[in-house]
Design a protein around this motif. Structure first.
Motif, short mmCIF file in Angstrom:
data_model
loop_
_atom_site.label_atom_id
_atom_site.label_comp_id
_atom_site.label_asym_id
_atom_site.label_seq_id
_atom_site.Cartn_x
_atom_site.Cartn_y
_atom_site.Cartn_z
N LEU A 79 66.55 -38.31 -1.85
CA LEU A 79 66.72 -36.58 -2.18
C LEU A 79 66.51 -35.79 -1.06
CD1 LEU A 79 64.92 -36.66 -5.51
CD2 LEU A 79 67.27 -36.67 -5.26
N ALA A 80 65.29 -36.15 -0.21
CA ALA A 80 65.19 -35.38 0.99
C ALA A 80 66.52 -35.57 1.78
CB ALA A 80 64.02 -35.96 1.61
N GLY B 64 69.43 -36.07 1.06
CA GLY B 64 70.67 -35.37 0.54
C GLY B 64 70.54 -33.94 0.56
N ALA B 65 69.25 -33.37 0.36
CA ALA B 65 68.92 -32.00 0.64
C ALA B 65 69.03 -31.42 1.98
CB ALA B 65 67.68 -31.75 0.25
N ALA C 208 71.26 -32.90 4.31
CA ALA C 208 72.67 -33.07 4.45
C ALA C 208 73.25 -31.69 4.16
CB ALA C 208 73.30 -34.10 3.84
N ALA C 209 72.99 -31.32 2.90
CA ALA C 209 73.25 -29.96 2.42
C ALA C 209 73.11 -29.08 3.23
CB ALA C 209 72.73 -29.96 0.96
N LYS C 210 72.00 -28.96 3.57
CA LYS C 210 71.58 -27.74 4.42
C LYS C 210 72.40 -27.70 5.75
CE LYS C 210 67.93 -25.86 2.17
NZ LYS C 210 66.66 -25.13 2.71
N ARG D 298 75.23 -28.91 6.33
CA ARG D 298 76.51 -28.65 6.10
C ARG D 298 76.90 -27.17 5.98
NH1 ARG D 298 80.13 -32.54 4.76
NH2 ARG D 298 79.65 -34.52 5.79
N ILE D 299 75.81 -26.66 5.08
CA ILE D 299 75.96 -25.01 4.88
C ILE D 299 76.03 -24.38 6.12
CG2 ILE D 299 75.03 -23.24 4.05
CD1 ILE D 299 73.88 -24.90 1.49
N GLU E 65 77.16 -25.67 9.15
CA GLU E 65 78.31 -26.03 9.78
C GLU E 65 79.59 -25.17 9.19
OE1 GLU E 65 79.21 -30.26 9.72
OE2 GLU E 65 77.03 -30.80 10.25
N GLY E 66 79.41 -25.09 7.79
CA GLY E 66 80.46 -24.32 7.28
C GLY E 66 80.63 -22.97 7.65
N ARG E 67 79.32 -22.30 8.04
CA ARG E 67 79.23 -20.94 8.28
C ARG E 67 79.89 -20.52 9.71
NH1 ARG E 67 73.78 -19.36 5.31
NH2 ARG E 67 74.78 -18.60 3.19
N ALA F 36 82.66 -32.24 11.48
CA ALA F 36 82.66 -33.47 10.36
C ALA F 36 82.60 -34.68 11.45
CB ALA F 36 83.16 -33.37 9.07
#
Lengths: 122, 122
Positions: free
Chosen positions: A87-88, A90-91, A93-95, A97-98, A100-102, A122
């Motif tokens: 979970l850590a 995954g969390a 990775a999400a952060k 990527r957000i 990077e997306g910005r 990516a």
DNA sequence: ACGATATATATCGGCTTCCGATATACATAA
DNA sequence: TTATGTATATCGGAAGCCGATATATATCGT
């Protein structure tokens, strides 16, 4: 592992607890963001017991009310640790990527005129 | 939010991707620990679209194969951030509690003088 | 005394979600 | 020509979640 199972294991990680205590503890440890339902609890408890991640620790009668305490097995502790790591990760990775997306505005804007985005990230 | 939905959003967080690409990306970003199934994907995509967390970005035909790209909406980014925080908090709570449980040995040992059921591990 | 709330167990049925199997179709490699 | 990879999508069974319900005792307010 389901969310419900994860939080039941987490509630049991520091000490044995009984069903109703797990319910309250999950709500408390998650700052009210996770509400484990009574109808969910017993199915989870059965599955975790069958899977060998928890065992019935003891039964007590307190003030005329039965309390059935469960505790983690060694395997349960290991499974919880592994799931917490997952979970850590995954969390995290999400952060990342957000962020990077910005940096790459294409992700949050309408499609550009040309087909050729999908740049080097990516 | 379900696990599957979380990982789909995470896969889309840095750039738009098409269904099959999401499948591979989730596996890669999770180091192979999460395998999003094809049969799961499209239901998730529909629910996330209905919920306004993602939108269809564009459709491309590459080498005779249709690619349908999705991207996060602003609401989707916010939802993903919130969920990432929730997961990180849960993971942290689990880790802390495991440490506490190890300090308090009663949690991982057989009940004292009890009815003697369910000995060591399952 | 009575009703509401809290504690504590558990089940049932409906609904949502997951997933293996299946189907279609094109490209490439063996 | 067979298998593998890419890419879409659906279907039905299974699993899981949750509101409602049932039972029982203790406590608190009115």
């Amino acid at each position: 592992m389901t969310q419900a199972a994860f939080f039941v294991l987490t509630a049991l990680a520091d000490q044995p607890r009984h069903g109703y205590g797990i319910l309250r503890e999950v709500e408390e440890l998650s700052d009210g963001t996770v509400q484990l339902r009574v109808g969910t609890l017993y199915g989870v408890l059965d599955r975790l017991t069958s899977g060998g991640l928890i065992v019935l620790d003891r039964e007590e009668v307190q003030q005329g009310r039965l309390r059935r305490y469960y505790r983690l097995t060694d395997e349960g502790v290991r499974a919880l640790e592994a799931e917490a790591d997952r979970l850590a990760a995954g969390a995290g990775a999400a952060k990342r990527r957000i962020a990077e997306g910005r940096r790459a505005p294409g992700a949050a804007l309408p499609p550009a005129t040309g087909p050729g985005l999908a740049g080097g990230l990516a």
